[in-house]
Scaffold this motif. Structure first.
Motif, PDB file in Angstrom:
ATOM      1  N   ARG A 230      -6.989  14.171  -6.624  1.00  0.00           N
ATOM      2  CA  ARG A 230      -6.040  13.654  -7.609  1.00  0.00           C
ATOM      3  C   ARG A 230      -6.397  12.207  -7.944  1.00  0.00           C
ATOM      4  N   PRO A 231      -6.619  11.875  -9.238  1.00  0.00           N
ATOM      5  CA  PRO A 231      -7.005  10.505  -9.593  1.00  0.00           C
ATOM      6  C   PRO A 231      -5.822   9.553  -9.525  1.00  0.00           C
ATOM      7  N   GLY A 232      -6.139   8.282  -9.375  1.00  0.00           N
ATOM      8  CA  GLY A 232      -5.086   7.265  -9.338  1.00  0.00           C
ATOM      9  C   GLY A 232      -5.684   5.884  -9.194  1.00  0.00           C
ATOM     10  N   TRP A 233      -4.810   4.903  -8.981  1.00  0.00           N
ATOM     11  CA  TRP A 233      -5.226   3.518  -8.782  1.00  0.00           C
ATOM     12  C   TRP A 233      -5.022   3.125  -7.328  1.00  0.00           C
ATOM     13  N   LEU A 234      -5.985   2.372  -6.787  1.00  0.00           N
ATOM     14  CA  LEU A 234      -5.838   1.763  -5.470  1.00  0.00           C
ATOM     15  C   LEU A 234      -5.562   0.274  -5.696  1.00  0.00           C
TER      16      LEU A 234
ATOM     17  N   VAL B 242      -2.280  -5.312   2.142  1.00  0.00           N
ATOM     18  CA  VAL B 242      -1.436  -4.158   1.839  1.00  0.00           C
ATOM     19  C   VAL B 242      -2.134  -3.362   0.755  1.00  0.00           C
ATOM     20  N   GLN B 243      -2.363  -2.080   1.012  1.00  0.00           N
ATOM     21  CA  GLN B 243      -2.996  -1.201   0.029  1.00  0.00           C
ATOM     22  C   GLN B 243      -2.019  -0.112  -0.386  1.00  0.00           C
ATOM     23  N   MET B 244      -1.937   0.079  -1.693  1.00  0.00           N
ATOM     24  CA  MET B 244      -1.083   1.139  -2.235  1.00  0.00           C
ATOM     25  C   MET B 244      -1.932   2.029  -3.124  1.00  0.00           C
ATOM     26  N   TRP B 245      -1.837   3.335  -2.898  1.00  0.00           N
ATOM     27  CA  TRP B 245      -2.483   4.283  -3.790  1.00  0.00           C
ATOM     28  C   TRP B 245      -1.416   4.903  -4.666  1.00  0.00           C
ATOM     29  N   CYS B 246      -1.579   4.773  -5.978  1.00  0.00           N
ATOM     30  CA  CYS B 246      -0.611   5.313  -6.940  1.00  0.00           C
ATOM     31  C   CYS B 246      -1.294   6.399  -7.769  1.00  0.00           C
ATOM     32  N   PRO B 247      -0.824   7.652  -7.699  1.00  0.00           N
ATOM     33  CA  PRO B 247      -1.508   8.742  -8.396  1.00  0.00           C
ATOM     34  C   PRO B 247      -1.169   8.802  -9.882  1.00  0.00           C
ATOM     35  N   HIS B 248      -2.083   9.376 -10.639  1.00  0.00           N
ATOM     36  CA  HIS B 248      -1.829   9.703 -12.039  1.00  0.00           C
ATOM     37  C   HIS B 248      -0.820  10.853 -12.065  1.00  0.00           C
ATOM     38  N   GLN B 249       0.245  10.725 -12.867  1.00  0.00           N
ATOM     39  CA  GLN B 249       1.335  11.693 -12.830  1.00  0.00           C
ATOM     40  C   GLN B 249       1.135  12.893 -13.743  1.00  0.00           C
ATOM     41  N   GLY B 250      -0.042  13.000 -14.414  1.00  0.00           N
ATOM     42  CA  GLY B 250      -0.305  14.185 -15.213  1.00  0.00           C
ATOM     43  C   GLY B 250      -0.637  15.372 -14.330  1.00  0.00           C
ATOM     44  N   SER B 251      -0.870  16.520 -14.926  1.00  0.00           N
ATOM     45  CA  SER B 251      -1.233  17.711 -14.147  1.00  0.00           C
ATOM     46  C   SER B 251      -2.605  17.518 -13.531  1.00  0.00           C
TER      47      SER B 251
ATOM     48  N   GLU C 105      -4.453 -21.860   1.061  1.00  0.00           N
ATOM     49  CA  GLU C 105      -4.984 -20.524   1.346  1.00  0.00           C
ATOM     50  C   GLU C 105      -5.021 -19.691   0.061  1.00  0.00           C
ATOM     51  N   SER C 106      -5.480 -18.442   0.168  1.00  0.00           N
ATOM     52  CA  SER C 106      -5.767 -17.623  -1.016  1.00  0.00           C
ATOM     53  C   SER C 106      -4.946 -16.339  -1.057  1.00  0.00           C
ATOM     54  N   ILE C 107      -4.697 -15.882  -2.299  1.00  0.00           N
ATOM     55  CA  ILE C 107      -4.023 -14.610  -2.566  1.00  0.00           C
ATOM     56  C   ILE C 107      -4.930 -13.817  -3.504  1.00  0.00           C
ATOM     57  N   TYR C 108      -5.176 -12.556  -3.159  1.00  0.00           N
ATOM     58  CA  TYR C 108      -6.058 -11.714  -3.953  1.00  0.00           C
ATOM     59  C   TYR C 108      -5.321 -10.446  -4.384  1.00  0.00           C
ATOM     60  N   LEU C 109      -5.543 -10.045  -5.632  1.00  0.00           N
ATOM     61  CA  LEU C 109      -5.050  -8.762  -6.129  1.00  0.00           C
ATOM     62  C   LEU C 109      -6.230  -8.030  -6.737  1.00  0.00           C
ATOM     63  N   SER C 110      -6.455  -6.800  -6.289  1.00  0.00           N
ATOM     64  CA  SER C 110      -7.531  -5.989  -6.869  1.00  0.00           C
ATOM     65  C   SER C 110      -7.001  -4.599  -7.188  1.00  0.00           C
ATOM     66  N   VAL C 111      -7.500  -4.036  -8.286  1.00  0.00           N
ATOM     67  CA  VAL C 111      -7.115  -2.688  -8.720  1.00  0.00           C
ATOM     68  C   VAL C 111      -8.392  -1.918  -9.002  1.00  0.00           C
ATOM     69  N   SER C 112      -8.532  -0.755  -8.366  1.00  0.00           N
ATOM     70  CA  SER C 112      -9.731   0.064  -8.549  1.00  0.00           C
ATOM     71  C   SER C 112      -9.353   1.524  -8.698  1.00  0.00           C
ATOM     72  N   GLN C 113     -10.310   2.305  -9.173  1.00  0.00           N
ATOM     73  CA  GLN C 113     -10.098   3.733  -9.325  1.00  0.00           C
ATOM     74  C   GLN C 113     -10.241   4.413  -7.969  1.00  0.00           C
ATOM     75  N   ALA C 114      -9.378   5.368  -7.661  1.00  0.00           N
ATOM     76  CA  ALA C 114      -9.466   6.082  -6.381  1.00  0.00           C
ATOM     77  C   ALA C 114      -8.937   7.497  -6.548  1.00  0.00           C
ATOM     78  N   ASN C 115      -9.454   8.404  -5.736  1.00  0.00           N
ATOM     79  CA  ASN C 115      -9.007   9.799  -5.738  1.00  0.00           C
ATOM     80  C   ASN C 115      -8.501  10.156  -4.355  1.00  0.00           C
ATOM     81  N   SER C 116      -7.462  10.958  -4.310  1.00  0.00           N
ATOM     82  CA  SER C 116      -6.939  11.467  -3.042  1.00  0.00           C
ATOM     83  C   SER C 116      -6.640  12.943  -3.206  1.00  0.00           C
ATOM     84  N   ASN C 117      -7.319  13.767  -2.393  1.00  0.00           N
ATOM     85  CA  ASN C 117      -7.175  15.227  -2.484  1.00  0.00           C
ATOM     86  C   ASN C 117      -7.460  15.724  -3.899  1.00  0.00           C
TER      87      ASN C 117
END
Length: 380
Positions: free
Chosen positions: A294-298, A363-372, A280-292
């Protein structure tokens, strides 16, 4: 002309004046206690929830009035003892006075009873709040004791286990028979499992206690992603799994705690490698995403060939919760990994989402950019 509120102290069998109002002088507060025995005949009537009226009355609390008409309303709280019987709990009383010869009208009697009812609600709420505050403080103290105990025990256990692991490493290099080598492998595996449990407990304790401090750095996806994935790529190849990684070429740099984010993604990839069947297969993807705004990685980790039961999804992040029936390689674990992931994502101010259907887990994780918020992260 006069009003006072008194609260009862059943343990000391006294009525304690809380506040007194005198026309022309305003609100006064001064210590005054009256024994229950001094107004026993009135107290009995008040304990039945009844209003009292007295005429030609003198009280040492109001020295400017020799005699006056008095009205006393009980401040009652109801306690249900059984479905058939209800007991009145008298918290205190509110009383008013006027010159002798005058009376209190029915409307005034109703008014003072309504005020007494409002006082009962306020007292009940205040005492409930105090009780809750005491319970919260007790829980905080117990939680602190638990954290201190875990910290002490974990450190005390980690030292001998580390020494055992070192000794096992030296002994395993000796000329051993096949049977001895198998025993050493079991010993090494169990020692590593105990060390993993202790390290997870210490890490989880640091996250839950709020002692974990973020150490912010700027991550470049071209450097961070390949370095993180290489061990899992080799592991997947050894287990006959397909491992694919992709990320957006226009991905921004991410300001975050590299160690904590790496721990989260490594734990997710570790679970994917552990539970994904051969072929079977395992996939990892990282993309740009915004929430409210605020920029970050999905960050998305997806694996095929396995499905988490719907009833198990809400419990995935509970401490020590495991799904051994999905562990096709009997790799075992502490059951703390996903609890660590959840706490770490909270500390990173991100969010987490899990889906499982059609024999796959995502499993999806959104991690925000920690700058202002006014600061735009630069491109990698």
């Amino acid at each position: 002309s006069n009003c006072a509120i008194a609260l009862y102290d059943p343990e000391r069998q006294v009525s304690v004046l809380a506040v007194d109002y005198l026309a022309g002088e305003g609100i006064r507060r001064f210590p005054l206690e009256v024994s229950f025995a001094d107004f026993a005949h009135v107290l009995r009537q008040l304990q039945r929830g009844q209003l009292c009226q007295l005429s030609n009355f003198h009280h040492p609390c109001w020295p400017n009035h020799d005699r006056y008409t008095l009205i006393i309303a009980p401040i009652c709280d109801k306690r249900d003892l059984t479905a058939q019987h209800e007991e009145l709990l008298v918290l205190g009383n509110i009383c008013g006075s006027r010159p002798p010869g005058q009376i209190f009208t029915e409307r005034e009697q109703q008014l003072i009873q309504r005020v007494a009812g409002q006082c009962a609600i306020a007292i009940r709420q205040a005492r409930l709040y105090q009780t809750i505050q005491r319970q919260v403080q007790q829980l905080q103290e117990l939680n602190q004791l638990k954290d201190e105990f875990l910290h002490m025990v974990s450190h005390e256990m980690r030292t001998p286990l580390t020494n055992m692991k070192l000794a096992i490493g030296f002994l395993s290099k000796a000329n051993l028979t096949e049977r001895e080598r198998r025993y050493f492998q079991i010993l090494e595996m169990e020692t590593n499992r105990e060390l993993e449990l202790i390290n997870d407990l210490l890490e989880l304790q640091a996250l839950e206690s709020g002692n974990k401090v973020l150490r912010l750095t700027c991550l470049s996806p071209q450097e961070w992603i390949p370095n993180l994935c290489e061990p899992f790529r080799l592991r997947a190849a050894q287990q006959g799994q397909q491992f694919q990684v992709e990320w957006d070429p226009d991905l921004w740099l991410l300001c975050t705690d590299e160690s904590l984010l790496s721990r989260v993604v490594s734990e997710l990839l570790n679970n994917a490698c552990k539970y994904t069947p051969t072929g079977e297969s395992i996939y990892l993807s990282v993309s740009q995403a915004n929430s409210n705004g605020r920029p970050g990685w999905l960050i998305t980790v997806r694996n095929t060939g396995v499905e988490i039961p719907a009833e198990a999804l809400p419990r995935l992040f509970e401490k020590f919760y495991r799904l051994p029936q999905l562990d096709c390689r009997n790799a075992g674990g502490t059951g703390l990994g996903l609890s660590l992931v959840q706490k770490a994502v909270e500390l990173l101010q991100g969010s987490l989402r899990v889906e499982s259907h059609s024999r796959q887990v995502m499993v999806q994780m959104w991690c925000p950019h920690q700058g202002s918020l006014s600061e735009t992260p630069s491109k990698a």
